[in-house]
Design a protein around this motif. Sequence first.
Motif, PDB file in Angstrom:
ATOM      1  N   TRP A 194     -10.781  18.332  -6.301  1.00 11.63           N
ATOM      2  CA  TRP A 194     -10.839  17.183  -5.398  1.00 11.63           C
ATOM      3  C   TRP A 194     -10.496  15.906  -6.138  1.00 11.63           C
ATOM      4  O   TRP A 194     -10.438  15.881  -7.371  1.00 11.63           O
ATOM      5  N   MET A 195     -10.239  14.856  -5.386  1.00  8.86           N
ATOM      6  CA  MET A 195      -9.943  13.540  -5.948  1.00  8.86           C
ATOM      7  C   MET A 195     -10.912  12.522  -5.380  1.00  8.86           C
ATOM      8  O   MET A 195     -11.161  12.503  -4.166  1.00  8.86           O
ATOM      9  N   GLU A 196     -11.447  11.707  -6.261  1.00  9.06           N
ATOM     10  CA  GLU A 196     -12.401  10.671  -5.870  1.00  9.06           C
ATOM     11  C   GLU A 196     -11.703   9.319  -5.933  1.00  9.06           C
ATOM     12  O   GLU A 196     -10.815   9.101  -6.750  1.00  9.06           O
ATOM     13  N   SER A 197     -12.085   8.412  -5.043  1.00  8.64           N
ATOM     14  CA  SER A 197     -11.497   7.072  -5.034  1.00  8.64           C
ATOM     15  C   SER A 197     -12.577   6.069  -4.674  1.00  8.64           C
ATOM     16  O   SER A 197     -13.605   6.423  -4.089  1.00  8.64           O
ATOM     17  N   GLY A 198     -12.333   4.824  -5.024  1.00  9.36           N
ATOM     18  CA  GLY A 198     -13.314   3.799  -4.707  1.00  9.36           C
ATOM     19  C   GLY A 198     -12.774   2.409  -4.930  1.00  9.36           C
ATOM     20  O   GLY A 198     -11.826   2.208  -5.694  1.00  9.36           O
ATOM     21  N   VAL A 199     -13.376   1.452  -4.243  1.00  9.81           N
ATOM     22  CA  VAL A 199     -13.044   0.037  -4.390  1.00  9.81           C
ATOM     23  C   VAL A 199     -14.333  -0.699  -4.723  1.00  9.81           C
ATOM     24  O   VAL A 199     -15.391  -0.411  -4.161  1.00  9.81           O
ATOM     25  N   SER A 200     -14.262  -1.647  -5.643  1.00 11.28           N
ATOM     26  CA  SER A 200     -15.449  -2.366  -6.092  1.00 11.28           C
ATOM     27  C   SER A 200     -16.006  -3.259  -4.988  1.00 11.28           C
ATOM     28  O   SER A 200     -15.329  -3.577  -4.012  1.00 11.28           O
ATOM     29  N   GLU A 201     -17.266  -3.681  -5.168  1.00 12.69           N
ATOM     30  CA  GLU A 201     -17.923  -4.533  -4.186  1.00 12.69           C
ATOM     31  C   GLU A 201     -17.233  -5.889  -4.039  1.00 12.69           C
ATOM     32  O   GLU A 201     -17.261  -6.497  -2.979  1.00 12.69           O
ATOM     33  N   VAL A 253      -5.071   1.053  -3.643  1.00 13.13           N
ATOM     34  CA  VAL A 253      -5.839   2.235  -4.040  1.00 13.13           C
ATOM     35  C   VAL A 253      -5.419   3.446  -3.214  1.00 13.13           C
ATOM     36  O   VAL A 253      -5.255   4.559  -3.742  1.00 13.13           O
ATOM     37  N   ALA A 254      -5.227   3.259  -1.904  1.00 14.64           N
ATOM     38  CA  ALA A 254      -4.787   4.372  -1.059  1.00 14.64           C
ATOM     39  C   ALA A 254      -3.404   4.866  -1.484  1.00 14.64           C
ATOM     40  O   ALA A 254      -3.150   6.074  -1.520  1.00 14.64           O
ATOM     41  N   GLY A 255      -2.505   3.923  -1.824  1.00 13.12           N
ATOM     42  CA  GLY A 255      -1.173   4.324  -2.279  1.00 13.12           C
ATOM     43  C   GLY A 255      -1.217   5.106  -3.576  1.00 13.12           C
ATOM     44  O   GLY A 255      -0.523   6.118  -3.728  1.00 13.12           O
ATOM     45  N   LEU A 256      -2.039   4.653  -4.521  1.00  9.21           N
ATOM     46  CA  LEU A 256      -2.188   5.378  -5.787  1.00  9.21           C
ATOM     47  C   LEU A 256      -2.762   6.772  -5.550  1.00  9.21           C
ATOM     48  O   LEU A 256      -2.348   7.751  -6.184  1.00  9.21           O
ATOM     49  N   LEU A 257      -3.714   6.852  -4.619  1.00  7.92           N
ATOM     50  CA  LEU A 257      -4.348   8.142  -4.336  1.00  7.92           C
ATOM     51  C   LEU A 257      -3.350   9.126  -3.736  1.00  7.92           C
ATOM     52  O   LEU A 257      -3.240  10.276  -4.190  1.00  7.92           O
ATOM     53  N   VAL A 258      -2.611   8.698  -2.718  1.00 16.80           N
ATOM     54  CA  VAL A 258      -1.654   9.594  -2.057  1.00 16.80           C
ATOM     55  C   VAL A 258      -0.513   9.966  -3.002  1.00 16.80           C
ATOM     56  O   VAL A 258      -0.040  11.107  -3.002  1.00 16.80           O
TER      57      VAL A 258
END
Length: 383
Positions: A194-201, A253-258
């Motif tokens: 799996w791949m995890e992703s996140g954006v800071s607060e 972040v979404a672009g890097l993930l995909v």
Amino acid sequence: FVFTMATVEELKLRVRELENELIKCKQKQYHVTFMLLMSKCELVYFLTLICMNFVLQMFVQKIRTFTVAVVGVGGVGSVTAEMLTRCGIGKLLLFDYDKVELANMNRLFFQPHQAGLSKVEAAEHTLRNINPDVSFETHNYNITTMENFTHFMDRISHGGLEEGKPVDLVLSCVDNFEARMAINTACNELGQIWMESGVSENAVSGHIQLIIPGETACFACAPPLVVAANIDEKTLKREGVCAASLPTTMGVVAGLLVQNVLKYLLKFGTVSYYLGYNAMQDFFPTMAMKANPQCNDRYCRRQQEEYKKQEAERPKVKVVEVEEEVVHEDNEWGIELVSEVTDAELQAASGSVPDLPEGITVAYTIPAKVSVVYSVKDIYSNV
């Protein structure tokens, strides 16, 4: 000769036909001439386009065979699902229990008229209009509850494009630690990549991470500081207050993930194990973390043992060291390179060698200080 009106009309029609035929002949002639006058670069350009179209068709056919599960259809997850849909993914599984709110309009994907709908329902409606060839499966529930967690694991292991087979990849796009740990536990138990992703607060940084159970560090191998400090993350959020978010950061972040998903599934380029993004400094840190042998997750430790067995059974690749051929400086002209500095001069120019135990030598010595005294006569004689 006497021509009737019918005969005159027929002749006019025939003239028009002949004129049209003449125009067509000229167009064909111009076309042939144009093709003959085309430069070599233009021909290469057209051939390149043909090859690119062929590669694109192969890409579309390949991507249609994969199934991806997206957990969390928020700022990052919704854009991720849209990109995968536009790429032509075979099947998408969407998991979320939240509803679309007007406060979400500062992000991408969702629209004001969808407020009140569940995020998975709204996402499915939009995505089906974008690409109806994609198969969608939506689940509007919280995966962290016991009953829903069991169903979540079942769909991960049996919800592939061909029913009964596992999904090819799970993407974590959630915004809380509890949901990440649930995904981590499920994937460790199933051995699911799996791949995890996140954006800071503060909304100006983010990251993506590839997690291969047993091979790389799982989410429990290196817990975040919030957990290490024994702080309940629920106390960090206030009711009715939405965390800061920028559509730009979410989109990056979404672009890097995909992009990482495509490289992993289609096996091209270098897949990133961890890729960060700092918008303030345009900094993209990368690294790879090994699994922690003392991980708190027992399934992670079990996967590590399985990985070690597989590595031991894998045939070792012998590295053959090729000795460099010695090139002699002998030549037919008898030319050789000789140093003008004698050994005595070299020894005199070097500093003193300290007394060292047997077997230890110095790499270099400090040159001795050489004091040169010039007279006034010497100075003016060199001017």
